[in-house]
Design an enzyme around this catalytic site. Structure first.
Site, mmCIF file in Angstrom:
data_model
loop_
_atom_site.group_PDB
_atom_site.id
_atom_site.type_symbol
_atom_site.label_atom_id
_atom_site.label_comp_id
_atom_site.label_asym_id
_atom_site.label_seq_id
_atom_site.Cartn_x
_atom_site.Cartn_y
_atom_site.Cartn_z
ATOM 1 N N ASP A 285 0.873 -1.166 0.000
ATOM 2 C CA ASP A 285 0.000 0.000 0.000
ATOM 3 C C ASP A 285 0.918 1.226 0.000
ATOM 4 O OD1 ASP A 285 -2.133 1.729 0.017
ATOM 5 O OD2 ASP A 285 -3.163 0.779 1.668
HETATM 6 C C1 BGC Z 1 -4.958 3.317 0.278
HETATM 7 C C2 BGC Z 1 -5.130 2.340 -0.854
HETATM 8 C C3 BGC Z 1 -5.006 3.053 -2.184
HETATM 9 C C4 BGC Z 1 -3.652 3.732 -2.229
HETATM 10 C C5 BGC Z 1 -3.362 4.431 -3.534
HETATM 11 C C6 BGC Z 1 -3.716 4.170 0.110
HETATM 12 O O1 BGC Z 1 -3.698 5.207 1.028
HETATM 13 O O2 BGC Z 1 -4.916 2.624 1.501
HETATM 14 O O3 BGC Z 1 -6.368 1.676 -0.738
HETATM 15 O O4 BGC Z 1 -5.173 2.158 -3.237
HETATM 16 O O5 BGC Z 1 -3.602 4.683 -1.186
HETATM 17 O O6 BGC Z 1 -4.103 5.575 -3.686
#
Ligand code: BGC
Length: 752
Positions: A285
């Protein structure tokens, strides 16, 4: 690029004993693609390999700044580019100017629609309709790929039993089976039949794993999920996504039992690769790698890179520790070249499957005819219609022809931005049709419509507008009050300790209720809300998880009976936040509740020590939820009868055939979601009191009956038992077919 592709093919014959030939292609892999990967890997420097493992975010920043990184081969994927022209420019740099011409993988969070916004995923779950999940994802992919986006970070498959957690909006609720089937359909929708379809967008099953169980419902918080609970509750939806072919997985932010997911080889290697034979790739993530320092799990970024890759991560999202630290880690032998090759292999496999090497560019004229296409808007309306849940109705709905005037009140009646819900980067509010606009359009001159918001937005505490709202309401035959939550109150990092109506909304409802006119509440929100007292004051309550672009027309049709509600709750609604976690598939305990007493007022003053109640519930809240999982009314009524199973004793390889009759006993043609639940009465570990095993949407004309059936293989009764084995344990079971998780009378059967 064509030359490189040719070279790759020509080389493949002599690359069988390449640096990565140790890895046996698992069954189902495409030998040609594996050979092309071998060929490329053999031409790549260590730095170029690590570059493929690096994702940067651009948010439309300067292409010049990214130019040199791409030419050097330091970037494998870019996040947050959505303009076809820019995407083509970036791709051209990668394909024509980098040494090996490896195309970029362009990613975006397309969570419940790209431009045409569908109901938030928890709303899609309320449809109990996998075709809705499929078509929503298909349309999202068609729109996003028309702009060059080929990878989305969706579906979110985190089971959550805590409505305080803002991210439950992005998932399919509390139940592993519902999340599994909705999630798998979403993966199929994004990816189409083949990733090489130019409208296919690679899916990403996230957040692996346990993220929805964050302590106290506070985002990013720790979890303490035992291996058995992980396997029985939190892993099945991810396994279903892997089986549906999800091209990628994303690790989660939480640490479970002290191990952050991004450094957890048990889930990433043992479960995902060894047990599930997964051959997509794993991305972190957003800097969840770097956050392992903050967790106190890694001393520095060197350790971050080492622990992530050794745990089984293939690509790092924005953290940049891989690019900076992995060359040294490989030199020192802390990360093996095999581990790097495996990661790059997993990433390249998806790039090949997507056909990016053959077709790196996007047709720049496609978007104009694709975005917000009429058929997309109609599908979004259909989804929003099926997602609405009727929680209460004393007969006021649907509104009859005798209703000549309505007062539309409340902050969610005309909230173009807010009805779209969380995680909307690309949908434009100008395209959103609100309930106010749709109702005016639907009723034309037949009904007089007045509008007074009363409150400017859901958190508005100013009561100044309420008196105007009251005067408008007094003049109308029926009051339609649109309350709920702005989109920003749910989603990532937007958790709440108070899940009642925010601002002065309860006061507004109170004042409206006192007028004495029929009061219909239309709730538009991102989570289950503790709205018991407001429900009591209303004649009818129609609940909508943020319904998206076409929420307005869907709600208008439902209010006037052009459509009949059929949504069911994908999460238990608590009466009080203090009841959380509250979910239907709980264990029985040694002291289960027998009634729903609220005893607090019956306790004598200065009562001596007593085990009053003696059961597992709250003295001041009883035990029952406000509304149970699977609940939802219709304008008609349904009767279940003649429920039967074909045998009373089954072998482990048998299929249980359940027959039942469903009758539409009311006056409207309508659709019911029939639900099949099972209880395994005795196990080597205690088992939930009920588990959803099947469901089906059945449409019946008024007065119509149908003989229906479910087929349930006995193998679907398996669970992870005391020996941590996935088995069906012999013994007795209860089985229900009903309209929600708390109704029906069980049949019993046994498994030998
Ligand atoms: C989130 C993810 C997301 C990623 C990219 C993160 O903060 O937890 O779910 O896909 O950002 O934007």
């Amino acid at each position: 690029m064509a030359n490189i592709a040719k070279t790759s093919l020509a080389l493949c014959g002599i690359m069988l004993f390449s640096a990565c030939a140790h890895q046996q292609p698992s069954s189902g892999r495409d030998a040609k693609i594996e050979a092309r990967i071998d060929s490329l890997l053999n031409q790549m420097t260590l730095e170029e390999k690590i570059g493929q493992m690096n994702q940067i975010s651009s948010f439309g920043g300067s292409i010049d700044e990214m130019h040199d990184l791409i030419v050097k081969g330091e970037v494998g994927s870019i996040l947050n580019e959505v303009d076809a022209k820019r995407i083509n420019q970036l791709q051209k740099i990668a394909v024509e100017e980098s040494r090996l011409g490896i195309p970029l993988l362009l990613a975006r969070d397309v969570i419940h629609g790209f431009k045409t916004i569908f109901p938030i995923p928890i709303g899609q779950a309320a449809t109990f309709d996998t075709t809705i999940a499929y078509s929503g994802a298909r349309i999202a992919a068609v729109e996003a790929t028309s702009c060059g986006v080929r990878w989305t970070f969706s579906p979110m498959l985190d089971i959550s039993r805590d409505p305080r957690w803002g991210r439950l909006a992005e998932g399919y609720g509390e139940d592993p089976y519902l999340a599994s089937v909705m999630g798998a359909a979403t993966v199929r929708g994004y990816q189409s039949n083949k990733l090489s379809d130019p409208t296919a967008m690679a899916a990403c099953a996230k957040h692996f794993v346990g993220y929805g169980a964050a302590e106290g419902g506070r985002d990013y918080n720790s979890t303490e999920i035992t291996e058995r609970k992980l396997r029985n509750v939190y892993l099945p939806s991810f396994k279903a996504a892997a089986e549906a072919g999800s091209a990628s997985f994303m690790t989660s932010f939480n640490d479970n039992d002290g191990v952050p997911s991004t450094g957890n080889s048990f889930i990433l290697k043992q479960v995902l690769r060894n047990e599930w034979n997964y051959d997509g790739f794993v991305v972190t993530d957003w800097n969840s790698s770097g956050e392992m320092v903050v967790h106190g799990f890694c001393a520095d970024n060197y350790e971050v890179a080492v622990k992530s890759v050794n745990a089984g991560v293939d690509m790092e999202m924005v953290g940049y520790s891989f690019v900076k630290e992995l060359p040294e880690a490989v030199k020192r032998g802390d990360v093996s070249i095999d581990a790097i090759n495996n990661a790059v292999r997993n990433i390249l496999r998806i790039k090949f499957k997507l056909g990016l090497f053959e077709h790196p560019y996007t047709d720049e004229d496609l978007a104009s005819s694709t975005l917000y296409a009429e058929s997309h808007l109609q599908s979004a309306k259909d989804a929003a219609t099926k997602a609405a849940i009727l929680l209460k109705n004393d007969g006021i709905l649907p509104l009859s022809d005798n209703v000549k005037s309505v007062a539309i009140i409340g902050p969610m009646a005309d909230a173009q931005h807010d009805q779209m819900g969380t995680w909307v980067f690309d949908g434009e509010k100008e395209h959103t049709v609100t309930p106010l606009a749709a109702i005016k359009e639907l009723v034309g001159n037949n009904v007089s419509v007045s509008y007074e918001a009363g409150l400017a937005y859901s958190r508005d505490n100013s009561k100044e507008g309420i008196s105007k709202a009251i005067s408008a309401a007094r003049k109308a035959d029926v009051i339609l009050a649109f309350v709920g939550e702005e989109s920003i109150l749910s989603g990532e990092a937007h958790c709440l300790a108070n899940i009642g109506l925010q601002g002065a909304q309860s006061e507004l409802i109170d004042a409206l209720a006192q007028i004495g006119k029929p009061l219909v509440l239309v709730v538009i929100a991102g989570r289950p809300l503790t709205i018991g007292s407001e429900v009591e004051k209303a004649n009818a309550v129609l609940f909508n998880f943020h319904p998206g672009t076409m929420g307005g027309p869907a709600i208008a049709d439902l209010l006037w009976g052009k459509a009949v509600p059929s949504g069911k709750l994908p999460m238990t609604f608590p009466k009080y936040v203090g009841q959380v976690p509250i979910y239907y598939a709980h264990n029985n305990t040694g002291r289960p509740v027998e009634g729903n007493e609220v005893l607090i007022d019956n306790i004598p003053v200065e009562a001596g020590q007593t085990s009053l109640g003696c059961r597992s519930f709250y003295l001041d809240a009883g035990w029952e939820p406000l509304f149970p999982f699977g609940y939802g009314l219709s304008y008609t009524t349904f009767e279940y009868s003649d429920i039967a199973i074909d045998k009373t004793e089954y072998g482990k390889s048998d299929v249980i055939k359940v027959s039942y009759k469903l009758t539409n006993t009311g006056n409207y043609d309508a659709t019911e979601v029939a639900q099949l639940y099972v209880r395994d009465k005795v196990g080597t570990v205690t088992r939930p009191v009920k588990e959803l095993k099947r469901f089906e949407r059945i449409s019946l004309k008024a007065g119509e009956s149908k003989e229906l059936s479910f087929e349930l293989p006995v193998s679907d009764l398996a669970f992870w038992n005391i020996d941590m084995k996935y088995v069906v344990e012999p013994g007795d079971f209860d089985l229900w077919v009903a309209g929600n998780s708390q109704s029906g009378t069980p049949l019993t059967f046994s498994v030998k």
